[in-house]
Design an enzyme around this catalytic site. Sequence first.
Site, PDB file in Angstrom:
ATOM      1  N   ASP A  51       1.073  -1.046  -0.173  1.00 30.94           N
ATOM      2  CA  ASP A  51       0.027   0.256   0.109  1.00 30.94           C
ATOM      3  C   ASP A  51       1.050   0.957  -0.169  1.00 30.94           C
ATOM      4  OD1 ASP A  51       0.502  -0.074   2.760  1.00 30.94           O
ATOM      5  OD2 ASP A  51      -1.173  -0.140   3.226  1.00 30.94           O
ATOM      6  N   SER A  52       2.402   1.124   0.111  1.00 28.69           N
ATOM      7  CA  SER A  52       3.176   2.372  -0.458  1.00 28.69           C
ATOM      8  C   SER A  52       2.722   2.800  -1.817  1.00 28.69           C
ATOM      9  CB  SER A  52       4.554   1.670  -0.435  1.00 28.69           C
ATOM     10  OG  SER A  52       4.798   0.635  -0.773  1.00 28.69           O
ATOM     11  N   ASP A  90      -0.954  -5.794  -0.428  1.00 30.23           N
ATOM     12  CA  ASP A  90      -1.202  -5.722   0.583  1.00 30.23           C
ATOM     13  C   ASP A  90      -2.974  -5.032   0.620  1.00 30.23           C
ATOM     14  OD1 ASP A  90       0.462  -5.206   2.927  1.00 30.23           O
ATOM     15  OD2 ASP A  90       1.209  -2.899   2.476  1.00 30.23           O
ATOM     16  N   LYS A 120      -1.514  -9.654   2.993  1.00 34.55           N
ATOM     17  CA  LYS A 120      -0.577  -9.179   4.113  1.00 34.55           C
ATOM     18  C   LYS A 120      -1.806  -8.351   4.880  1.00 34.55           C
ATOM     19  CE  LYS A 120       3.171  -6.412   4.193  1.00 34.55           C
ATOM     20  NZ  LYS A 120       3.095  -4.770   4.454  1.00 34.55           N
ATOM     21  N   GLU A 122      -1.607  -5.659   8.423  1.00 39.93           N
ATOM     22  CA  GLU A 122      -1.008  -4.673   9.653  1.00 39.93           C
ATOM     23  C   GLU A 122      -1.783  -4.576  11.307  1.00 39.93           C
ATOM     24  OE1 GLU A 122       0.365  -1.271   8.784  1.00 39.93           O
ATOM     25  OE2 GLU A 122       0.841  -1.120   7.067  1.00 39.93           O
ATOM     26  N   GLU A 189       9.150  -4.340  10.513  1.00 40.28           N
ATOM     27  CA  GLU A 189       9.742  -2.907  10.077  1.00 40.28           C
ATOM     28  C   GLU A 189      10.124  -1.836  11.358  1.00 40.28           C
ATOM     29  OE1 GLU A 189       6.629  -1.236   7.477  1.00 40.28           O
ATOM     30  OE2 GLU A 189       7.561   0.874   7.300  1.00 40.28           O
TER      31      GLU A 189
END
Length: 271
Positions: A51-52, A90, A120, A122, A189
């Site tokens: 999602d970057s 993501d 993925k 978070e 991270e």
Amino acid sequence: MSNKKEYKRITVKSLVEMKTTGEKISMLTAYDYTMAKIVDGAGVDIILVGDSASNVMAGHETTLPITLDQMIYHASSVVRAINRSLVVVDLPFGTYQSDPKEALRSAIRIMKESGGHAVKLEGGKEIKDSIKKILNAGIPVMGHLGLTPQSIYKFGTYTVRAKEEEEAEQLLKDAKMLERIGCFAIVLEKIPAKLAKQVAESVSIPVIGIGAGADVDGQVLVLHDMIGMTHEFNPRFLRRYMNLFETMTESIGQYVSDVKSSAFPNAEEQY
Ligand code: KIV
């Protein structure tokens, strides 16, 4: 002698095997067909449609605005390019936090509409039920702990996480929980290298670090940072392998000047 085995296609099983044999796992982001073709062809094990993309592709300040439809668009472009890499996508902010059913619906859309191989998410214990629901549907899940950018407004800063004992202990517990419920890997991270090593030694699934030191099972970077297309982002953990910002600026400047001076096109470059 290298312990590197030739894998025709990377699967979640190959990754666990790599951890067992001590082969480090390489992971990079990609968001479009052309870049993904290069990344896959260069032998990267996992392509993360992160999602970057919200920052790198769309120019947002945070990862929060990107939508599920936009992630599916990026992921489907990447999937069309790959031969070997495992494609992890993501789940964007707001598509899995409210309840497990919504999380499953979002993950199913990613798998069906993009052709990605895994998702993925978070977070730790607070999203355990959502992760379990997705796993129960047969969708592989990668966890993400430490600095989780979707929670930037809770943290208030992008600084190193889990330096204090309480947060470090919770992170270790969360990693063990992610392994126990069936995640195939975990991204850590921006946490202290010592803690990342402890996590990697405490779980049997691969731990992939970004700003988490060398004693983990693999590394991930954002492609555009690693090839130096972005140049204002300079965290200590980032190694730039190229300065594409400079190279591209020079080349494009040369093109502009060639057009202005009529040096381009020449006699061979026309019909
Ligand atoms: O979105 C992303 O690029 C990521 C990596 C930084 C791990 O989650």
